[in-house]
Design an enzyme around this catalytic site. Structure first.
Site, PDB file in Angstrom:
ATOM      1  N   ASP A  67       0.810  -1.218   0.000  1.00  0.00           N
ATOM      2  CA  ASP A  67       0.000   0.000   0.000  1.00  0.00           C
ATOM      3  C   ASP A  67       0.843   1.268   0.000  1.00  0.00           C
ATOM      4  OD1 ASP A  67       0.941  -0.484   2.551  1.00  0.00           O
ATOM      5  OD2 ASP A  67      -1.020  -0.686   3.480  1.00  0.00           O
ATOM      6  N   ASN A 135      -7.675  -2.228  14.489  1.00  0.00           N
ATOM      7  CA  ASN A 135      -9.059  -2.576  14.117  1.00  0.00           C
ATOM      8  C   ASN A 135      -9.094  -3.760  13.147  1.00  0.00           C
ATOM      9  OD1 ASN A 135      -8.108  -1.458  11.773  1.00  0.00           O
ATOM     10  ND2 ASN A 135      -9.689   0.104  11.558  1.00  0.00           N
ATOM     11  N   HIS A 137      -7.388  -4.230  10.429  1.00  0.00           N
ATOM     12  CA  HIS A 137      -7.177  -4.010   8.994  1.00  0.00           C
ATOM     13  C   HIS A 137      -5.892  -4.693   8.543  1.00  0.00           C
ATOM     14  CE1 HIS A 137      -4.863  -0.191  10.150  1.00  0.00           C
ATOM     15  NE2 HIS A 137      -4.058  -0.715   9.253  1.00  0.00           N
ATOM     16  N   GLU A 142      -9.728  -1.483   5.415  1.00  0.00           N
ATOM     17  CA  GLU A 142     -10.407  -1.144   6.666  1.00  0.00           C
ATOM     18  C   GLU A 142     -11.683  -1.983   6.804  1.00  0.00           C
ATOM     19  OE1 GLU A 142      -8.936   0.631   8.773  1.00  0.00           O
ATOM     20  OE2 GLU A 142      -8.217   2.556   8.023  1.00  0.00           O
TER      21      GLU A 142
HETATM   22  C1  GLP Z   1      -0.517   0.526   8.495  1.00  0.00           C
HETATM   23  C2  GLP Z   1      -0.142  -0.329   7.290  1.00  0.00           C
HETATM   24  C3  GLP Z   1      -0.397  -1.799   7.548  1.00  0.00           C
HETATM   25  C4  GLP Z   1       0.217  -2.207   8.885  1.00  0.00           C
HETATM   26  C5  GLP Z   1      -0.433  -1.410   9.990  1.00  0.00           C
HETATM   27  C6  GLP Z   1       0.100  -1.771  11.358  1.00  0.00           C
HETATM   28  O1  GLP Z   1      -1.853   0.853   8.514  1.00  0.00           O
HETATM   29  N1  GLP Z   1      -0.855   0.068   6.123  1.00  0.00           N
HETATM   30  O2  GLP Z   1       0.162  -2.560   6.498  1.00  0.00           O
HETATM   31  O3  GLP Z   1       0.024  -3.574   9.093  1.00  0.00           O
HETATM   32  O4  GLP Z   1      -0.166  -0.042   9.746  1.00  0.00           O
HETATM   33  O5  GLP Z   1       1.298  -1.096  11.595  1.00  0.00           O
HETATM   34  P1  GLP Z   1       2.270  -1.347  12.802  1.00  0.00           P
HETATM   35  O6  GLP Z   1       3.063  -2.537  12.436  1.00  0.00           O
HETATM   36  O7  GLP Z   1       3.121  -0.115  12.853  1.00  0.00           O
HETATM   37  O8  GLP Z   1       1.458  -1.532  14.007  1.00  0.00           O
END
Ligand code: GLP
Length: 243
Positions: A67, A135, A137, A142
């Protein structure tokens, strides 16, 4: 589904790096699906070390990231392209032309279409790593995202904007939209590993593993995948009934 519960973030990262390392050794032309966020940072560090010590050769590897924010130029300090360059690509012997991160500027609809086509043209993703949002995702899919969606434009929820604001000067600078591989695109990967660490992820992990498959919990659609390994530390596993 295989569940591995580790002592801490370090052990989670080591197990994940080992799976990637073995994939690269067994197929030096692997197509790898990569994720950003705090969770995989240590795994990337370990993979850099394995490359530097000659254990993994990345020269034939192709990567696709999940993404990118919309409206953020690739060379911006908070773009996911910059994250990947800084955490991995600039430190290993990969050909940058073989690394792909969705483009969050220009004609985004066209970028979405081209991204799925590019993955398909390479024969699909062999190994995909995922993090998970509080949440539940995955990538930027989402709650409410369709289970068979391809790469598309999405609105970020307040909880995601809040969680990701730590990378920006102010919460007002966090983009409200993103381009993301869809849940359908992710499920096509031949092997998936999902990583989670810390108590903040415990509810999402519980809902994903023990709850019903529902679009309210995007990660729950991974229950359908036939080669999924979930690697979580004890804190992220703390709400699971069965361990
Ligand atoms: C973002 C990314 C996700 C990732 C999520 C959790 O939203 N788009 O790919 O899994 O954050 O991030 P973290 O690993 O910093 O908790």
């Amino acid at each position: 589904m295989k569940l591995i519960i580790t002592k801490d973030h370090e052990e989670m990262s080591q197990k994940a790096a080992e799976i990637f390392s073995n994939q690269i050794k067994s197929n030096p032309k692997s197509i790898l699906g990569l994720a950003t966020g705090g969770t995989p940072e240590r795994m990337y560090e370990l993979l850099v070390n394995l490359n530097k010590s000659g254990i993994n050769d990345w020269s034939g590897i192709t990567t696709f990231n999940l993404d990118e924010y919309i409206g953020i130029e690739a060379d911006h300090s908070v773009s996911y392209r910059t994250y990947m360059n800084e955490n991995l690509f600039s430190k290993i012997n990969i050909n940058l032309a073989n690394t792909h991160v969705p483009k969050g500027t220009g004609d985004i609809e066209l970028n979405c279409k081209k991204y799925d086509e590019a993955i398909l043209a390479k024969g699909g993703i062999d190994l995909q790593v995922l993090g998970i949002g509080e949440n539940a995702h995955i990538a930027f899919n989402e709650p409410g995202s369709p289970e068979n969606g391809g790469t598309s434009i999405v609105n970020l929820t307040e909880s995601t904007i809040q969680a990701n604001s730590r990378y920006f000067k102010s919460i007002n600078d966090v983009p409200k939209t993103a381009i993301t591989m869809g849940i359908g695109s992710i499920l096509k990967a031949r092997k998936i590993i999902l990583l989670a660490s810390g108590v903040k992820k415990a509810q999402a992990i519980k809902d994903m593993i023990e709850g019903p498959m529902t679009d309210k919990v995007p990660a729950s659609f991974l229950q359908k995948h036939n080669d999924l390994t979930i690697i979580v530390d004890q804190a992220a596993a703390s709400l699971l009934k069965r361990t």
